[in-house]
Scaffold this motif. Structure first.
Motif, PDB file in Angstrom:
ATOM      1  N   GLU A 128      -3.464  -0.279  -6.468  1.00 16.03           N
ATOM      2  CA  GLU A 128      -2.533  -0.944  -5.560  1.00 16.03           C
ATOM      3  C   GLU A 128      -1.198  -1.212  -6.241  1.00 16.03           C
ATOM      4  OE1 GLU A 128      -5.638  -3.331  -2.622  1.00 16.03           O
ATOM      5  OE2 GLU A 128      -4.836  -4.349  -4.386  1.00 16.03           O
ATOM      6  N   VAL A 139      -1.116  -4.754  -0.172  1.00 20.15           N
ATOM      7  CA  VAL A 139      -0.478  -3.469   0.122  1.00 20.15           C
ATOM      8  C   VAL A 139      -1.311  -2.645   1.103  1.00 20.15           C
ATOM      9  CG1 VAL A 139      -1.504  -2.384  -1.922  1.00 20.15           C
ATOM     10  CG2 VAL A 139       0.525  -1.370  -0.896  1.00 20.15           C
ATOM     11  N   ALA A 140      -2.620  -2.730   1.018  1.00 25.90           N
ATOM     12  CA  ALA A 140      -3.489  -1.918   1.876  1.00 25.90           C
ATOM     13  C   ALA A 140      -3.260  -2.254   3.346  1.00 25.90           C
ATOM     14  CB  ALA A 140      -4.949  -2.147   1.513  1.00 25.90           C
ATOM     15  N   LEU A 151      -0.123  -9.159  -5.900  1.00 25.19           N
ATOM     16  CA  LEU A 151      -1.522  -8.750  -5.940  1.00 25.19           C
ATOM     17  C   LEU A 151      -2.368  -9.762  -6.709  1.00 25.19           C
ATOM     18  CD1 LEU A 151      -1.125  -4.934  -6.749  1.00 25.19           C
ATOM     19  CD2 LEU A 151      -1.526  -5.977  -4.500  1.00 25.19           C
ATOM     20  N   ARG A 168      -9.179  -1.043  -8.400  1.00 29.62           N
ATOM     21  CA  ARG A 168      -8.500  -1.134  -7.108  1.00 29.62           C
ATOM     22  C   ARG A 168      -7.141  -1.821  -7.266  1.00 29.62           C
ATOM     23  NH1 ARG A 168     -12.395  -3.005  -4.574  1.00 29.62           N
ATOM     24  NH2 ARG A 168     -11.955  -5.238  -4.707  1.00 29.62           N
ATOM     25  N   GLU A 218       1.383  -0.176   3.907  1.00 30.53           N
ATOM     26  CA  GLU A 218       2.214   0.628   3.014  1.00 30.53           C
ATOM     27  C   GLU A 218       3.480   1.118   3.720  1.00 30.53           C
ATOM     28  OE1 GLU A 218      -2.130   1.416   1.748  1.00 30.53           O
ATOM     29  OE2 GLU A 218      -0.998   1.134   3.616  1.00 30.53           O
ATOM     30  N   SER A 234       0.703   1.923  -6.307  1.00 29.79           N
ATOM     31  CA  SER A 234       1.162   2.210  -4.956  1.00 29.79           C
ATOM     32  C   SER A 234       2.421   1.423  -4.635  1.00 29.79           C
ATOM     33  CB  SER A 234       0.063   1.884  -3.943  1.00 29.79           C
ATOM     34  OG  SER A 234       0.503   2.102  -2.620  1.00 29.79           O
TER      35      SER A 234
END
Length: 263
Positions: A165, A115-116, A136, A161, A119, A168
């Motif tokens: 995520e 995702v990073a 993930l 983290r 987005e 998110s």
């Protein structure tokens, strides 16, 4: 399962979702006749079908061909297609084009690793009417950066983290999330924290569902034996025995038999 809306319904009803992979029409027909909920056209096709060492060799064109074949074999199934390596990292226009290609090939939804950094791509795809499943943990497209196929989220920092995520992805509009090769306790925490479904692979039994590569549970590869896969049959041995039986029958003039000869 008739649509992606059934993922949310299954979570509310605490009914585990079961997903298996297919890359061709024959396997798709088999899965369509089974009790599985959805079919994943994974970029694992690069490894399972094409013999590459990792999924990074998959392309949009490759995925579109396999997606179309699966759709022809399973016309009514929920079919999720993997967005291949870098297809969401070349900008919004390219990502929309790639996702659109897979949807037009027959996908019901697309799956995106990580995702990073993308987005905005995920939210834009969702807003454009393209359902997105997240992924993930062990993200195979990043295998070189991760240092190989290994368990993720083992440290407190890594677990935090991953949780961030996951939240998110939910906020961005993903309808479900694959958790691959993460500690079972972490997968359970993420599952409890999210309203969307979590689908585990090597992530313990407390996710909202499970996904496996069909060839793995059928035992078609005699050498590939990951710990998190249960073999439900030795497909390699069964197929090899059938092939050798055919060879022996031909060499002994037992095939074709009189009733198998066309007049």
């Amino acid at each position: 399962m008739k649509s992606i809306l059934d993922f949310a319904r299954a979570k509310r009803e605490e009914r585990p979702v079961v997903i298996l992979t297919a890359y061709d029409a024959l396997m798709a027909r088999l899965l369509a006749a089974s009790e599985v909920d959805a079919i994943l056209v994974g970029d694992s096709a690069a490894m399972v079908v094409h013999g590459f060492p990792s999924t990074i060799h998959a392309t949009v064109e490759m995925m579109a061909v396999h997606t179309a074949a699966v759709r022809r074999g399973a016309p009514a199934a929920v079919v999720i297609a993997d967005m291949p390596f870098l297809s969401v990292r070349r900008g919004r226009e390219e990502a929309v084009r790639s996702a659109g290609t897979l949807m037009q090939a027959g996908a019901t939804a697309v799956k995106i690793e990580g995702v990073a950094g993308h987005e905005d791509i995920i939210s834009h795809l969702v807003e454009s009417g393209i359902p997105v499943m997240g992924h993930l943990g062990l993200t195979p497209q990043s295998v070189h950066q991760l240092g190989g196929f290994r368990l993720q989220g083992r440290t407190t920092e890594a677990a935090s983290r991953l949780m961030a995520e996951a939240r998110s992805l939910e906020k961005l509009g993903a309808f479900a999330l694959v958790l691959e090769c993460v500690p079972a306790a972490l997968a359970a925490d993420v599952t409890r924290a999210l309203a969307i479904s979590t689908i585990g692979i090597g992530a313990g039994g407390d996710t909202d569902g499970q996904v496996l590569v069909s060839a793995d549970l059928l035992g078609f590869d005699a050498e590939f034996r990951p710990r998190f896969v249960r073999r439900y049959q030795d497909g390699h041995a069964a197929a090899l025995a059938a092939v050798n039986a055919f060879v022996r029958d031909v060499r002994a003039a037992r095939f074709p038999a009189p009733e198998e000869v066309l007049a």
